[in-house]
Design a protein around this motif. Sequence first.
Motif, PDB file in Angstrom:
ATOM      1  N   TYR A 249       0.830  -1.212   0.000  1.00  0.00           N
ATOM      2  CA  TYR A 249       0.000   0.000   0.000  1.00  0.00           C
ATOM      3  C   TYR A 249       0.857   1.251   0.000  1.00  0.00           C
ATOM      4  N   THR A 250       0.431   2.227  -0.765  1.00  0.00           N
ATOM      5  CA  THR A 250       1.119   3.514  -0.790  1.00  0.00           C
ATOM      6  C   THR A 250       0.075   4.621  -0.762  1.00  0.00           C
ATOM      7  N   SER A 251       0.518   5.820  -0.369  1.00  0.00           N
ATOM      8  CA  SER A 251      -0.435   6.922  -0.224  1.00  0.00           C
ATOM      9  C   SER A 251      -0.889   7.441  -1.570  1.00  0.00           C
ATOM     10  N   GLY A 370      24.479   4.644  -1.020  1.00  0.00           N
ATOM     11  CA  GLY A 370      23.249   4.882  -1.781  1.00  0.00           C
ATOM     12  C   GLY A 370      22.275   5.737  -1.004  1.00  0.00           C
ATOM     13  N   SER A 371      21.418   6.428  -1.746  1.00  0.00           N
ATOM     14  CA  SER A 371      20.409   7.292  -1.135  1.00  0.00           C
ATOM     15  C   SER A 371      19.081   7.041  -1.843  1.00  0.00           C
ATOM     16  N   VAL A 372      17.992   7.088  -1.087  1.00  0.00           N
ATOM     17  CA  VAL A 372      16.680   6.807  -1.678  1.00  0.00           C
ATOM     18  C   VAL A 372      15.554   7.463  -0.899  1.00  0.00           C
ATOM     19  N   GLY A 373      14.472   7.749  -1.580  1.00  0.00           N
ATOM     20  CA  GLY A 373      13.225   8.101  -0.912  1.00  0.00           C
ATOM     21  C   GLY A 373      12.836   9.555  -1.016  1.00  0.00           C
ATOM     22  N   GLU A 374      13.795  10.428  -1.212  1.00  0.00           N
ATOM     23  CA  GLU A 374      13.498  11.859  -1.305  1.00  0.00           C
ATOM     24  C   GLU A 374      14.732  12.527  -1.899  1.00  0.00           C
ATOM     25  N   VAL A 396      25.162   6.548  -5.042  1.00  0.00           N
ATOM     26  CA  VAL A 396      24.105   6.372  -6.031  1.00  0.00           C
ATOM     27  C   VAL A 396      22.802   6.937  -5.469  1.00  0.00           C
ATOM     28  N   ASP A 397      22.349   8.040  -6.067  1.00  0.00           N
ATOM     29  CA  ASP A 397      21.093   8.682  -5.673  1.00  0.00           C
ATOM     30  C   ASP A 397      20.028   8.027  -6.541  1.00  0.00           C
ATOM     31  N   THR A 398      19.240   7.149  -5.926  1.00  0.00           N
ATOM     32  CA  THR A 398      18.348   6.279  -6.713  1.00  0.00           C
ATOM     33  C   THR A 398      16.928   6.812  -6.688  1.00  0.00           C
ATOM     34  N   TRP A 399      16.405   7.129  -7.842  1.00  0.00           N
ATOM     35  CA  TRP A 399      15.012   7.577  -7.915  1.00  0.00           C
ATOM     36  C   TRP A 399      14.118   6.428  -8.376  1.00  0.00           C
ATOM     37  N   TRP A 400      13.064   6.207  -7.622  1.00  0.00           N
ATOM     38  CA  TRP A 400      12.047   5.226  -8.011  1.00  0.00           C
ATOM     39  C   TRP A 400      10.868   5.344  -7.074  1.00  0.00           C
ATOM     40  N   GLN A 401       9.907   4.435  -7.184  1.00  0.00           N
ATOM     41  CA  GLN A 401       8.656   4.531  -6.426  1.00  0.00           C
ATOM     42  C   GLN A 401       8.116   3.135  -6.110  1.00  0.00           C
ATOM     43  N   GLY A 486       4.015  11.496 -11.046  1.00  0.00           N
ATOM     44  CA  GLY A 486       3.578  12.383  -9.958  1.00  0.00           C
ATOM     45  C   GLY A 486       4.695  13.305  -9.490  1.00  0.00           C
ATOM     46  N   ASP A 487       5.885  13.175 -10.078  1.00  0.00           N
ATOM     47  CA  ASP A 487       7.020  14.021  -9.699  1.00  0.00           C
ATOM     48  C   ASP A 487       7.315  15.049 -10.787  1.00  0.00           C
ATOM     49  N   ASN A 488       7.914  16.156 -10.352  1.00  0.00           N
ATOM     50  CA  ASN A 488       8.482  17.115 -11.299  1.00  0.00           C
ATOM     51  C   ASN A 488       9.988  16.892 -11.330  1.00  0.00           C
ATOM     52  N   GLY A 501      10.503  17.488  -6.869  1.00  0.00           N
ATOM     53  CA  GLY A 501       9.448  17.371  -5.854  1.00  0.00           C
ATOM     54  C   GLY A 501       8.168  16.808  -6.427  1.00  0.00           C
ATOM     55  N   ARG A 502       7.188  16.637  -5.550  1.00  0.00           N
ATOM     56  CA  ARG A 502       5.913  16.047  -5.953  1.00  0.00           C
ATOM     57  C   ARG A 502       5.017  17.092  -6.613  1.00  0.00           C
ATOM     58  N   ALA A 503       4.206  16.607  -7.534  1.00  0.00           N
ATOM     59  CA  ALA A 503       3.267  17.493  -8.202  1.00  0.00           C
ATOM     60  C   ALA A 503       1.864  17.347  -7.599  1.00  0.00           C
ATOM     61  N   HIS A 512       9.225   9.087   4.098  1.00  0.00           N
ATOM     62  CA  HIS A 512       7.963   8.345   3.995  1.00  0.00           C
ATOM     63  C   HIS A 512       6.983   9.137   3.156  1.00  0.00           C
ATOM     64  N   ASN A 513       6.360   8.415   2.275  1.00  0.00           N
ATOM     65  CA  ASN A 513       5.458   8.995   1.313  1.00  0.00           C
ATOM     66  C   ASN A 513       4.080   9.130   1.983  1.00  0.00           C
ATOM     67  N   LEU A 514       3.711  10.339   2.414  1.00  0.00           N
ATOM     68  CA  LEU A 514       2.467  10.498   3.166  1.00  0.00           C
ATOM     69  C   LEU A 514       1.418  11.240   2.336  1.00  0.00           C
TER      70      LEU A 514
END
Length: 635
Positions: A249-251, A370-374, A396-401, A486-488, A501-503, A512-514
């Motif tokens: 589950y995700t927000s 590595g970095s993740v989440g924001e 490694v700055d990892t972007w994903w969802q 959902g990101d810019n 950031g988020r759109a 945490h994705n709230l």
Amino acid sequence: MSYYKIADLEQYFKHYKKSVREPRKFWSKIAEENFTWYQGWDKVFDFDFPKGEIKWFVNAKLNITKNCIDRHLSKRGDKTALIFEPNNPSEEAQRITYNELYIKVAKTANVLKSLGIKKGDRVCIYLPMIPELAISMLACARIGAIHSVIFAGFSDAAIRSRVEDCNAKLIITADGGFRGDKSIKIKEIVDKAIENVTSVEKVLVVKRTNEQVAFNPLRDVWFNDLYQDANDTNIAEIMDAEDPLFILYTSGSTGKPKGMVHTTAGYMVQTAYSFQNVFNYNDTDVFWCTADLGWITGHSYILYGALLNGATTVLFEGIPTFPNPSRYWDIIDKHKITHFYTAPTAIRSLMTADYSYVASHNLSSLRVLGSVGEPINEEAWHWFNDFIGKKRCPIVDTWWQTETGAILIAPIACVTPTKPTYATLPLPGVQAVLMDDKNNEIKGNQVMGSLCVKFPWPSIARTIWGDHERFVKTYFSDFPGTYFTGDNALRDEVGYYRITGRADDVVIVSGHNLGTAPIEDAINQHPAVAESAVVGFPHDIKGNALYGYISLKLEGTSRDKDNLKKEINQLIADHYGPIGKLDKIQFVTDLPKTRSGKILRRVLRSIALNQLDNFGDTSTMINPEVVKNIIANRL
Ligand code: PRX
């Protein structure tokens, strides 16, 4: 020619081109050469983006646990698969080899079967970060049950909505859990969550804290009792490539969380492939991802991606600051960790501690960070690079969802030159694009736009459990013909991506994705509250924190405001989880609204950010006078 490993930048570009020009050849070669299948595929993929229909490795048959465990046994049976580092450093760490993991998963799979769990059944797992959590997930996958792990920080109400949404038949939980100097009564939370939930037939309880717990003999079963007598071999269920592996589950932008459904083959192929390349993984490495298994990062890189590559992966039960802020550095030193994959919020919090906590440890085993989440801010990036990686480990700055299943945009460690705050380049197979408001692709470099992906990748989520329409609306409708993240993002002069950031109405707090909507739902349950709007604002440690604008009913206006704030935050903790508590609460006479009654969050967001000179188009606002009032009393 194999595509599984990228050796240098030239090869990266070559593989990338191949993956775009001949995606079928590219992915089928990777899938064929690196995994075990019961039966091959008829077609590499099939998709219709506008309908949200995606299939990979059509009609192939496999079991992911055969790939995570069984196939390693002849070569790596005695290699450590999992290192469990307990919350309290005085408790000994556990090392579980691949041979032992096989037995533990087989026995647990047989326990599940003995409770009547079959292929396709949903099993919710609400456990602290102990080996049984990883083992339960694998045991579900072994027999084809769909696991849905619920992060053990969620409240009973959050558990209930998830259990009800997927109609779980079984919950796996523990008596309690340790977290820092606290012990948490996990079983009590589950008991409250599933009062009157009819789908749940059994609750399987692992012993962790050995505290006394309420026990319903008609429903509750001690895990250890059944486990002891369970058979230690298990024949893996034959799964179709598109059979669901898990729901997570995700927000979203409404109060109801979205149960993202991931299926078996595509998820397997891409988590393994991305683990290998993004982290430049070698067989002797010791990989530590500090996320919780309750989030997608834990699913894909503590567990599946790591085991699929036969890695040694670390499971840490505790928190970075217990018994003191050197805990992470202790663990790196103790287990000779080579890969340390964490979240910017953890880095920012540890940066504030005295440097002696870092300096007293030998971090020379580290090879990749590595970095993740924001988004990782520049200051945190440099601290991480200078003081933890000692300028010799790529970050490694990892972007994903949650939805993407695997890392989509990130440097390939030791291959892609890194740049602070940039996730850099899309991995092969990922056709990232930036779109403008008119649904045109923005070509060229030094541009900004909405981040979309115009071609499916194997580990993309397939649907939202029970609500395919919402899946289509959320991800495939804003920019038809693409998946909208959902990101810019911006793309710099060399084509590197930076996520800005988020759109939408999602705020990333401490990684945490709230969703703000379910938090507002919790606030609105307070009898004194008329209405509320929650937005994010920048926070030094958490990245973002939450700012709530709350209007009160008449009877609430005379209440003591400090008490009200406490009660409201308690309601959020109870109904959503403590991570949703508000840092700032401003009581307002009214909220700015459009003629049709929609709250103008954009305006409230700008006020929280102290950007008071340009609210964008406010022509539809019916009550501009409240804005002046809100600004005057801004916190
Ligand atoms: O906004 C992006 C942010 O986290 C969102 C996804 O959250 P979730 O599904 O919880 O998954 C988090 C772990 C993969 C994204 O839409 N995000 C994630 N990684 C980054 C990021 N923002 C900037 N840089 C990142 N590396």
